[in-house]
Design an enzyme around this catalytic site. Structure first.
Site, PDB file in Angstrom:
ATOM      1  N   ASP A  30      -1.982  43.213  14.044  1.00 27.21           N
ATOM      2  CA  ASP A  30      -0.807  42.570  14.645  1.00 27.21           C
ATOM      3  C   ASP A  30      -0.556  43.191  16.014  1.00 27.21           C
ATOM      4  OD1 ASP A  30       1.833  40.875  13.313  1.00 27.21           O
ATOM      5  OD2 ASP A  30       2.127  41.947  15.211  1.00 27.21           O
ATOM      6  N   ILE A  31      -0.225  42.354  16.990  1.00 27.92           N
ATOM      7  CA  ILE A  31      -0.015  42.807  18.369  1.00 27.92           C
ATOM      8  C   ILE A  31       1.257  43.646  18.497  1.00 27.92           C
ATOM      9  CG2 ILE A  31       1.374  40.870  19.252  1.00 27.92           C
ATOM     10  CD1 ILE A  31      -0.597  40.776  21.637  1.00 27.92           C
ATOM     11  N   ASN A  87       5.937  34.543   5.701  1.00 23.80           N
ATOM     12  CA  ASN A  87       7.215  33.946   6.087  1.00 23.80           C
ATOM     13  C   ASN A  87       7.047  32.434   6.246  1.00 23.80           C
ATOM     14  OD1 ASN A  87       8.524  36.501   6.296  1.00 23.80           O
ATOM     15  ND2 ASN A  87       7.575  36.810   8.301  1.00 23.80           N
ATOM     16  N   GLY A  93      11.857  34.034   9.160  1.00 30.90           N
ATOM     17  CA  GLY A  93      11.208  34.901  10.135  1.00 30.90           C
ATOM     18  C   GLY A  93       9.867  34.416  10.632  1.00 30.90           C
ATOM     19  N   GLN A  94       9.476  33.176  10.287  1.00 31.87           N
ATOM     20  CA  GLN A  94       8.180  32.693  10.787  1.00 31.87           C
ATOM     21  C   GLN A  94       8.297  32.364  12.279  1.00 31.87           C
ATOM     22  OE1 GLN A  94       6.445  29.261   8.771  1.00 31.87           O
ATOM     23  NE2 GLN A  94       4.469  29.572   9.785  1.00 31.87           N
ATOM     24  N   SER A  95       7.431  32.970  13.074  1.00 35.12           N
ATOM     25  CA  SER A  95       7.441  32.714  14.519  1.00 35.12           C
ATOM     26  C   SER A  95       6.144  32.081  15.011  1.00 35.12           C
ATOM     27  CB  SER A  95       7.698  34.018  15.290  1.00 35.12           C
ATOM     28  OG  SER A  95       6.674  34.966  15.034  1.00 35.12           O
ATOM     29  N   HIS A 100      -0.131  32.555   7.866  1.00 36.16           N
ATOM     30  CA  HIS A 100      -0.731  33.891   7.916  1.00 36.16           C
ATOM     31  C   HIS A 100      -0.005  34.786   6.928  1.00 36.16           C
ATOM     32  CE1 HIS A 100       2.536  33.569  10.829  1.00 36.16           C
ATOM     33  NE2 HIS A 100       2.822  34.827  10.510  1.00 36.16           N
ATOM     34  N   HIS A 102       0.968  38.811   6.305  1.00 35.78           N
ATOM     35  CA  HIS A 102       1.046  40.170   6.827  1.00 35.78           C
ATOM     36  C   HIS A 102       0.597  41.135   5.731  1.00 35.78           C
ATOM     37  CE1 HIS A 102       3.874  39.061  10.220  1.00 35.78           C
ATOM     38  NE2 HIS A 102       4.097  38.051   9.390  1.00 35.78           N
TER      39      HIS A 102
END
Ligand code: AMP
Ligand code: ZN
Length: 114
Positions: A30-31, A87, A93-95, A100, A102
């Site tokens: 994750d970035i 999410n 909280g899905q952006s 995907h 986590h």
């Protein structure tokens, strides 16, 4: 999809730190990590979230959990514990709207989640 960040990573249009790949999924760092280990397991097929899942994706999602467990074992984080988080929609909280999962580990997590 043309403008999807994760489709771009899957097909190499955007760089990412890839830690795993097979014919169905990739796993990347994750970035913007929120734990010492924060990976994203991303299906190569674009779909939005579990609300957009097809019956034919049933095995894919099982595969993701098996790979997550294998990564956890190989990174030595299985014993202490890890979280797999998915999410669904903005309120949760899905952006990024390409499904995907986590994989989070390396610190103590609280419950309920924030
Ligand atoms: P979510 O908020 O559940 O949709 O998770 C999206 C995740 O993608 C967040 O943890 C972001 O930090 C991460 N992310 C966004 N863009 C990138 C990128 N280019 N490379 C790696 N991770 C990313
Ligand atoms: Zn996509």
């Amino acid at each position: 999809m043309e403008d999807c960040i994760f489709c771009k990573i899957v097909d190499g249009r955007l760089p990412a730190k890839k830690v795993y790949e097979d014919e169905l999924i990739i796993a990347i760092e994750d970035i913007s990590p929120v734990a010492p280990v924060h990976l994203l397991l991303i299906p190569k097929r674009h779909f939005v979230n579990s609300l957009d899942m097809q019956v034919s994706d049933r095995e894919l999602v099982g595969h993701i959990f098996l790979v997550a467990a294998e990564i956890a074992r190989s990174k030595g984080i299985a014993e202490n514990g890890f979280r797999i988080v998915n999410n669904n929609n903005a309120g949760a909280g899905q952006s990024v709207f390409h499904i995907h999962f986590h994989l989070l580990a390396g610190r103590t997590f609280t419950w309920p989640p924030g």
